[in-house]
Design a protein around this motif. Structure first.
Motif, PDB file in Angstrom:
ATOM      1  N   LEU A  89       0.836  -1.204   0.000  1.00  0.00           N
ATOM      2  CA  LEU A  89       0.000   0.000   0.000  1.00  0.00           C
ATOM      3  C   LEU A  89       0.868   1.251   0.000  1.00  0.00           C
ATOM      4  N   LEU A  90       1.918   1.248   0.811  1.00  0.00           N
ATOM      5  CA  LEU A  90       2.823   2.397   0.837  1.00  0.00           C
ATOM      6  C   LEU A  90       3.562   2.556  -0.486  1.00  0.00           C
ATOM      7  N   ALA A  91       4.103   1.444  -0.997  1.00  0.00           N
ATOM      8  CA  ALA A  91       4.887   1.506  -2.232  1.00  0.00           C
ATOM      9  C   ALA A  91       4.041   2.011  -3.394  1.00  0.00           C
ATOM     10  N   SER A  92       2.819   1.514  -3.509  1.00  0.00           N
ATOM     11  CA  SER A  92       1.976   1.883  -4.645  1.00  0.00           C
ATOM     12  C   SER A  92       1.113   3.113  -4.384  1.00  0.00           C
ATOM     13  N   GLY A  93       0.632   3.267  -3.156  1.00  0.00           N
ATOM     14  CA  GLY A  93      -0.250   4.379  -2.838  1.00  0.00           C
ATOM     15  C   GLY A  93       0.472   5.677  -2.574  1.00  0.00           C
ATOM     16  N   VAL A  94       1.686   5.602  -2.032  1.00  0.00           N
ATOM     17  CA  VAL A  94       2.444   6.814  -1.717  1.00  0.00           C
ATOM     18  C   VAL A  94       3.520   7.068  -2.775  1.00  0.00           C
ATOM     19  N   ALA A  95       4.372   6.050  -3.021  1.00  0.00           N
ATOM     20  CA  ALA A  95       5.488   6.226  -3.953  1.00  0.00           C
ATOM     21  C   ALA A  95       5.075   6.012  -5.411  1.00  0.00           C
ATOM     22  N   LYS A  96       3.870   5.466  -5.638  1.00  0.00           N
ATOM     23  CA  LYS A  96       3.331   5.219  -6.994  1.00  0.00           C
ATOM     24  C   LYS A  96       4.094   4.141  -7.763  1.00  0.00           C
ATOM     25  N   ALA A  97       4.779   3.238  -7.031  1.00  0.00           N
ATOM     26  CA  ALA A  97       5.469   2.112  -7.658  1.00  0.00           C
ATOM     27  C   ALA A  97       4.447   1.035  -8.024  1.00  0.00           C
ATOM     28  N   ASN A  98       4.839   0.135  -8.894  1.00  0.00           N
ATOM     29  CA  ASN A  98       4.031  -1.040  -9.207  1.00  0.00           C
ATOM     30  C   ASN A  98       4.472  -2.156  -8.271  1.00  0.00           C
ATOM     31  N   LEU A 112      -5.928  -9.173   2.030  1.00  0.00           N
ATOM     32  CA  LEU A 112      -5.017  -8.364   1.231  1.00  0.00           C
ATOM     33  C   LEU A 112      -5.738  -7.811   0.005  1.00  0.00           C
ATOM     34  N   ILE A 113      -6.465  -8.670  -0.676  1.00  0.00           N
ATOM     35  CA  ILE A 113      -7.227  -8.247  -1.858  1.00  0.00           C
ATOM     36  C   ILE A 113      -8.242  -7.162  -1.477  1.00  0.00           C
ATOM     37  N   GLN A 114      -8.918  -7.340  -0.336  1.00  0.00           N
ATOM     38  CA  GLN A 114      -9.872  -6.327   0.123  1.00  0.00           C
ATOM     39  C   GLN A 114      -9.167  -5.000   0.396  1.00  0.00           C
ATOM     40  N   VAL A 118     -10.087  -1.462  -1.324  1.00  0.00           N
ATOM     41  CA  VAL A 118     -10.538  -0.303  -0.544  1.00  0.00           C
ATOM     42  C   VAL A 118      -9.724   0.938  -0.915  1.00  0.00           C
ATOM     43  N   ASN A 119      -8.457   0.722  -1.253  1.00  0.00           N
ATOM     44  CA  ASN A 119      -7.576   1.835  -1.590  1.00  0.00           C
ATOM     45  C   ASN A 119      -7.472   2.093  -3.099  1.00  0.00           C
ATOM     46  N   PHE A 120      -8.300   1.402  -3.879  1.00  0.00           N
ATOM     47  CA  PHE A 120      -8.353   1.596  -5.326  1.00  0.00           C
ATOM     48  C   PHE A 120      -6.969   1.472  -5.978  1.00  0.00           C
ATOM     49  N   LEU A 121      -6.218   0.431  -5.559  1.00  0.00           N
ATOM     50  CA  LEU A 121      -4.868   0.239  -6.073  1.00  0.00           C
ATOM     51  C   LEU A 121      -4.726  -1.032  -6.909  1.00  0.00           C
ATOM     52  N   GLY A 122      -5.850  -1.549  -7.386  1.00  0.00           N
ATOM     53  CA  GLY A 122      -5.810  -2.755  -8.206  1.00  0.00           C
ATOM     54  C   GLY A 122      -5.014  -2.591  -9.486  1.00  0.00           C
ATOM     55  N   ASN A 123      -4.873  -1.371  -9.959  1.00  0.00           N
ATOM     56  CA  ASN A 123      -4.084  -1.125 -11.164  1.00  0.00           C
ATOM     57  C   ASN A 123      -2.597  -0.990 -10.862  1.00  0.00           C
ATOM     58  N   LYS A 124      -2.217  -0.881  -9.591  1.00  0.00           N
ATOM     59  CA  LYS A 124      -0.816  -0.715  -9.196  1.00  0.00           C
ATOM     60  C   LYS A 124      -0.263  -1.915  -8.430  1.00  0.00           C
ATOM     61  N   ILE A 125      -1.152  -2.727  -7.839  1.00  0.00           N
ATOM     62  CA  ILE A 125      -0.702  -3.875  -7.037  1.00  0.00           C
ATOM     63  C   ILE A 125      -1.268  -5.156  -7.634  1.00  0.00           C
TER      64      ILE A 125
END
Length: 157
Positions: A89-98, A112-114, A118-125
């Motif tokens: 979550l930190l890597a993708s949500g804050v740093a915008k990494a894949n 984990l999937i939930q 919830v954080n709308f990061l399915g395109n990054k994680i």
């Protein structure tokens, strides 16, 4: 309390602790709490890693802040044993990494999937319910099933 984020407000994590414990004592099963930036922590009673992040901001301050500051947009972050996904979550949500989040325990993987959703990061994680091993841990790696999917056999190449 010697946590770097709470140097000036040492009592704040204790207030957060008391608040969350009261919420659970009143019967709530899950709460959604703001974390860092736009990230949310969907916390259930017993989620020690996520609750630590809520109480302290970054439960594992040095490692988590290193990841946030080291990673750049579109870098690749591999989170082996991701548990509920704090690092992903930190890597993708804050740093915008894949991120590639790898969690072997099916029930934990479902959470984990939930958390990713919830954080709308399915395109990054990209999450996988997968156990990893080296040949030294098993003569043929690890074989088994999880969520009716075959767990990959991972061999050193």
């Amino acid at each position: 309390m010697n946590h770097p984020l709470w140097h000036e407000r040492r009592g704040h994590p204790f207030i957060r602790f008391a608040r969350l414990q009261l919420i659970f004592a009143l019967g709530e099963q899950r709460v959604y709490l703001k974390w860092i930036g736009k990230l949310m922590l969907p916390i259930e009673k017993g989620d020690t890693g996520l609750t630590g992040n809520y109480y302290l901001g970054l439960d594992e301050f040095e490692d988590m802040s290193f990841a946030i500051h080291l990673l750049r947009q579109d870098d690749i972050f591999i989170d082996v044993g991701s548990n509920l996904g704090s690092y992903s979550l930190l890597a993708s949500g804050v740093a915008k990494a894949n991120s590639f989040a790898i969690e072997p325990v099916p029930a934990t993987y479902d959470r984990l999937i939930q958390n990713i959703g919830v954080n709308f990061l399915g395109n990054k994680i990209s999450a996988q319910c997968l156990a990893l091993s080296t040949p030294s841990n098993s003569s043929n790696g690890i074989k088994g099933t999880s969520n009716n999917q075959q767990i990959a056999e991972v061999l050193k190449t």
